[in-house]
Design a protein around this motif. Structure first.
Motif, PDB file in Angstrom:
ATOM      1  N   VAL A   1      41.170  42.137  40.457  1.00  0.00           N
ATOM      2  CA  VAL A   1      41.207  43.510  40.987  1.00  0.00           C
ATOM      3  C   VAL A   1      40.919  43.498  42.497  1.00  0.00           C
ATOM      4  N   ALA A   2      39.959  42.682  42.904  1.00  0.00           N
ATOM      5  CA  ALA A   2      39.631  42.606  44.338  1.00  0.00           C
ATOM      6  C   ALA A   2      40.841  42.109  45.128  1.00  0.00           C
ATOM      7  N   ASN A   3      41.536  41.119  44.586  1.00  0.00           N
ATOM      8  CA  ASN A   3      42.746  40.607  45.257  1.00  0.00           C
ATOM      9  C   ASN A   3      43.800  41.692  45.366  1.00  0.00           C
ATOM     10  N   GLN A   4      43.969  42.439  44.271  1.00  0.00           N
ATOM     11  CA  GLN A   4      44.985  43.500  44.246  1.00  0.00           C
ATOM     12  C   GLN A   4      44.756  44.506  45.377  1.00  0.00           C
TER      13      GLN A   4
ATOM     14  N   LYS B   1      36.309  42.765  48.694  1.00  0.00           N
ATOM     15  CA  LYS B   1      35.440  41.690  48.241  1.00  0.00           C
ATOM     16  C   LYS B   1      35.036  41.871  46.770  1.00  0.00           C
ATOM     17  N   PRO B   2      35.138  40.811  45.939  1.00  0.00           N
ATOM     18  CA  PRO B   2      34.701  40.927  44.540  1.00  0.00           C
ATOM     19  C   PRO B   2      33.218  40.569  44.376  1.00  0.00           C
ATOM     20  N   TYR B   3      32.570  41.230  43.491  1.00  0.00           N
ATOM     21  CA  TYR B   3      31.185  40.886  43.119  1.00  0.00           C
ATOM     22  C   TYR B   3      31.106  40.842  41.596  1.00  0.00           C
ATOM     23  N   THR B   4      30.185  40.016  41.090  1.00  0.00           N
ATOM     24  CA  THR B   4      30.002  40.003  39.630  1.00  0.00           C
ATOM     25  C   THR B   4      28.636  40.577  39.235  1.00  0.00           C
ATOM     26  N   ASN B   5      27.826  40.876  40.243  1.00  0.00           N
ATOM     27  CA  ASN B   5      26.651  41.711  39.951  1.00  0.00           C
ATOM     28  C   ASN B   5      26.394  42.601  41.143  1.00  0.00           C
ATOM     29  N   THR B   6      25.779  43.747  40.862  1.00  0.00           N
ATOM     30  CA  THR B   6      25.720  44.779  41.898  1.00  0.00           C
ATOM     31  C   THR B   6      24.631  44.516  42.947  1.00  0.00           C
ATOM     32  N   GLY B   7      23.658  43.654  42.603  1.00  0.00           N
ATOM     33  CA  GLY B   7      22.502  43.423  43.482  1.00  0.00           C
ATOM     34  C   GLY B   7      22.892  43.244  44.950  1.00  0.00           C
ATOM     35  N   SER B   8      23.713  42.225  45.231  1.00  0.00           N
ATOM     36  CA  SER B   8      24.035  41.937  46.641  1.00  0.00           C
ATOM     37  C   SER B   8      25.023  42.973  47.200  1.00  0.00           C
ATOM     38  N   MET B   9      25.914  43.482  46.363  1.00  0.00           N
ATOM     39  CA  MET B   9      26.893  44.467  46.842  1.00  0.00           C
ATOM     40  C   MET B   9      26.201  45.741  47.346  1.00  0.00           C
ATOM     41  N   LEU B  10      25.187  46.163  46.620  1.00  0.00           N
ATOM     42  CA  LEU B  10      24.517  47.423  46.978  1.00  0.00           C
ATOM     43  C   LEU B  10      23.704  47.309  48.270  1.00  0.00           C
ATOM     44  N   LYS B  11      23.510  46.049  48.756  1.00  0.00           N
ATOM     45  CA  LYS B  11      22.778  45.879  50.031  1.00  0.00           C
ATOM     46  C   LYS B  11      23.663  46.228  51.221  1.00  0.00           C
ATOM     47  N   ASN B  12      24.972  46.291  50.987  1.00  0.00           N
ATOM     48  CA  ASN B  12      25.915  46.603  52.079  1.00  0.00           C
ATOM     49  C   ASN B  12      25.759  48.072  52.503  1.00  0.00           C
ATOM     50  N   LYS B  13      25.273  48.242  53.737  1.00  0.00           N
ATOM     51  CA  LYS B  13      24.972  49.609  54.215  1.00  0.00           C
ATOM     52  C   LYS B  13      26.229  50.443  54.454  1.00  0.00           C
ATOM     53  N   ASP B  14      27.375  49.768  54.621  1.00  0.00           N
ATOM     54  CA  ASP B  14      28.627  50.519  54.833  1.00  0.00           C
ATOM     55  C   ASP B  14      29.089  51.216  53.561  1.00  0.00           C
ATOM     56  N   ILE B  15      28.591  50.748  52.418  1.00  0.00           N
ATOM     57  CA  ILE B  15      28.949  51.413  51.151  1.00  0.00           C
ATOM     58  C   ILE B  15      28.007  52.609  50.982  1.00  0.00           C
ATOM     59  N   GLU B  16      28.604  53.790  51.093  1.00  0.00           N
ATOM     60  CA  GLU B  16      27.770  55.010  51.001  1.00  0.00           C
ATOM     61  C   GLU B  16      27.853  55.650  49.626  1.00  0.00           C
TER      62      GLU B  16
ATOM     63  N   ALA C   1      34.492  47.324  48.331  1.00  0.00           N
ATOM     64  CA  ALA C   1      34.172  46.253  47.376  1.00  0.00           C
ATOM     65  C   ALA C   1      34.342  46.751  45.954  1.00  0.00           C
ATOM     66  N   ILE C   2      34.445  45.812  45.035  1.00  0.00           N
ATOM     67  CA  ILE C   2      34.428  46.170  43.607  1.00  0.00           C
ATOM     68  C   ILE C   2      33.503  45.173  42.901  1.00  0.00           C
ATOM     69  N   CYS C   3      32.993  45.578  41.766  1.00  0.00           N
ATOM     70  CA  CYS C   3      32.125  44.687  41.008  1.00  0.00           C
ATOM     71  C   CYS C   3      32.477  44.762  39.524  1.00  0.00           C
ATOM     72  N   ASP C   4      32.599  43.601  38.894  1.00  0.00           N
ATOM     73  CA  ASP C   4      32.767  43.562  37.438  1.00  0.00           C
ATOM     74  C   ASP C   4      32.084  42.299  36.933  1.00  0.00           C
ATOM     75  N   ILE C   5      31.367  42.425  35.822  1.00  0.00           N
ATOM     76  CA  ILE C   5      30.660  41.250  35.294  1.00  0.00           C
ATOM     77  C   ILE C   5      31.641  40.194  34.775  1.00  0.00           C
ATOM     78  N   ASN C   6      32.854  40.600  34.535  1.00  0.00           N
ATOM     79  CA  ASN C   6      33.899  39.653  34.144  1.00  0.00           C
ATOM     80  C   ASN C   6      34.498  39.082  35.446  1.00  0.00           C
ATOM     81  N   ALA C   7      34.129  37.827  35.750  1.00  0.00           N
ATOM     82  CA  ALA C   7      34.458  37.235  37.061  1.00  0.00           C
ATOM     83  C   ALA C   7      35.964  37.200  37.316  1.00  0.00           C
ATOM     84  N   GLU C   8      36.712  36.873  36.282  1.00  0.00           N
ATOM     85  CA  GLU C   8      38.160  36.772  36.479  1.00  0.00           C
ATOM     86  C   GLU C   8      38.753  38.148  36.815  1.00  0.00           C
TER      87      GLU C   8
END
Ligand SMILES: NC(=O)c1ccc[n+]([C@@H]2O[C@H](COP(=O)([O-])OP(=O)(O)OC[C@H]3O[C@@H](n4cnc5c(N)ncnc54)[C@H](O)[C@@H]3O)[C@@H](O)[C@H]2O)c1
Length: 315
Positions: free
Chosen positions: A44-47, A51-66, A32-39
């Motif tokens: 970048v996520a498409n490239q 999965k794109p995120y615009t805040n880290t809260g929910s992304m950091l819940k992913n246990k596969d991200i070590e 995953a990647i996260c940037d506060i700039n949604a566009e």
């Protein structure tokens, strides 16, 4: 071999490179990647097909991200690094690690408490020519080390708007000097100023002195119309010169001039591969959170020295 699940927080100019390298390395899987700039996050996520995120809260819940790389603006690095550490992730935080040494200390204690790996993006240490210099200094093939001078000058990269040239640029060389002499400086004297940048210093001349008698001189600016990144280390018997841009190393003594050749490798690739191997327990960290804290501490002392016009002693 199980790949290390990774994510990148902040995908501007530099974070995008982290994402690309994580995608290329056999040791890592970019999830995953996260940037506060949604566009930007979407692009970048498409490239990279993640999965794109615009805040880290929910992304950091992913246990596969070590593990995560933090590549946000310099003044928000520490906040994001702290959130990631508290969520149980190993962290590579870009330089300057934090806006100040106090924040950096909090990162160290949190990583320590959580038993997580914390490192800082001092990329220069992964350039083979610099590693060679360190080895030659250690082996005293240069004779007694006398001094080192570093020049890191170019025009102001306008996207950098939240710190000055000391914490953004000279910080690389503050770390390099500690690395080359394998010692902490005992005092710093600096002269900084602003010619074009409205808010922060855009030039700095910094002098460090070491217990062993060596000194280091660092010239950094955002004024010079062309880019120069050079390190010269003088010993009593020989001189070594490294051009970071071409990665060319020259060793000169009274008898000969040598130019050892290294296969050109992308330092970021070596850095992120090392990060993954450290987390897997296969390598010992070349750069620790403490290295980040120490460089930031010297940077702050340099700014203080310039403001007071006096040398600042370092503990
Ligand atoms: N080690 C090196 O050689 C090296 C080289 C270049 C940059 N850097 C460092 O990398 C960092 C980024 O620099 P850059 O040139 O890419 O800047 P940039 O402005 O191009 O990119 C920063 C990105 O972070 C995003 N961002 C800011 N706060 C965020 C947050 N809280 N969460 C998620 N995204 C956030 C911004 O929207 C932007 O896209 C800086 O700290 C810089 O010092 C290190």
């Amino acid at each position: 071999m199980k790949k290390l699940g990774v994510a990148v927080i902040g995908t501007g100019f530099w974070g995008r490179n982290h994402a690309r390298v994580f995608k290329e390395l056999p040791e890592t899987e970019l999830l995953a990647i996260c940037d506060i700039n949604a566009e930007r996050a979407r692009t970048v996520a498409n490239q990279f097909g993640v999965k794109p995120y615009t805040n880290t809260g929910s992304m950091l819940k992913n246990k596969d991200i070590e593990a995560v790389s933090i590549c946000t603006w310099s003044t928000s690095l520490a906040e994001e690094a702290l959130k990631a550490l508290k969520a149980g992730k190993n962290v590579l935080v870009e330089k300057p690690m934090a806006a100040n040494a106090k924040q950096a200390k909090q990162l160290l204690s949190t990583a320590d408490r959580e038993g997580l790996h914390l490192t800082v993006g001092f990329l220069m240490r992964f350039i083979p020519g610099l590693q060679r210099i360190r080895k030659e200094v250690e082996a005293k093939t240069l004779g007694e080390p006398v001094c080192a001078t570093a020049k890191r000058v170019s025009q102001w990269p306008e996207r950098i708007g939240d710190v000055g040239v000391v914490k953004d640029t000279a910080i690389h060389d503050l770390d390099v000097m500690r690395y080359v002499f394998n010692e902490d400086p005992i005092a710093v004297y600096a002269k900084t100023g602003s010619m074009r940048h409205g808010k922060f210093e855009d030039y700095a001349q910094i002098m460090l002195t070491f217990k062993g008698g060596q000194s280091a001189f660092i010239e950094s600016n955002w004024l010079t119309p062309y880019k120069t990144r050079i390190l010269t280390v003088t010993g009593s018997e020989a001189i070594m010169k490294l051009d970071y841009i071409t990665q060319e190393l020259t060793i000169e003594n009274a008898k000969e001039t040598l130019q050892p050749r290294y296969t050109l490798q992308e330092p970021l690739k070596l850095e992120l591969q090392h990060f993954a191997k450290c987390i897997a327990g296969k390598e010992k960290p070349i750069i620790t959170g403490m290295d980040g804290l120490k460089a930031l501490h010297i940077a702050e002392a340099a700014l203080k020295s310039s403001a007071t016009g006096k040398a600042v002693k370092l503990e």
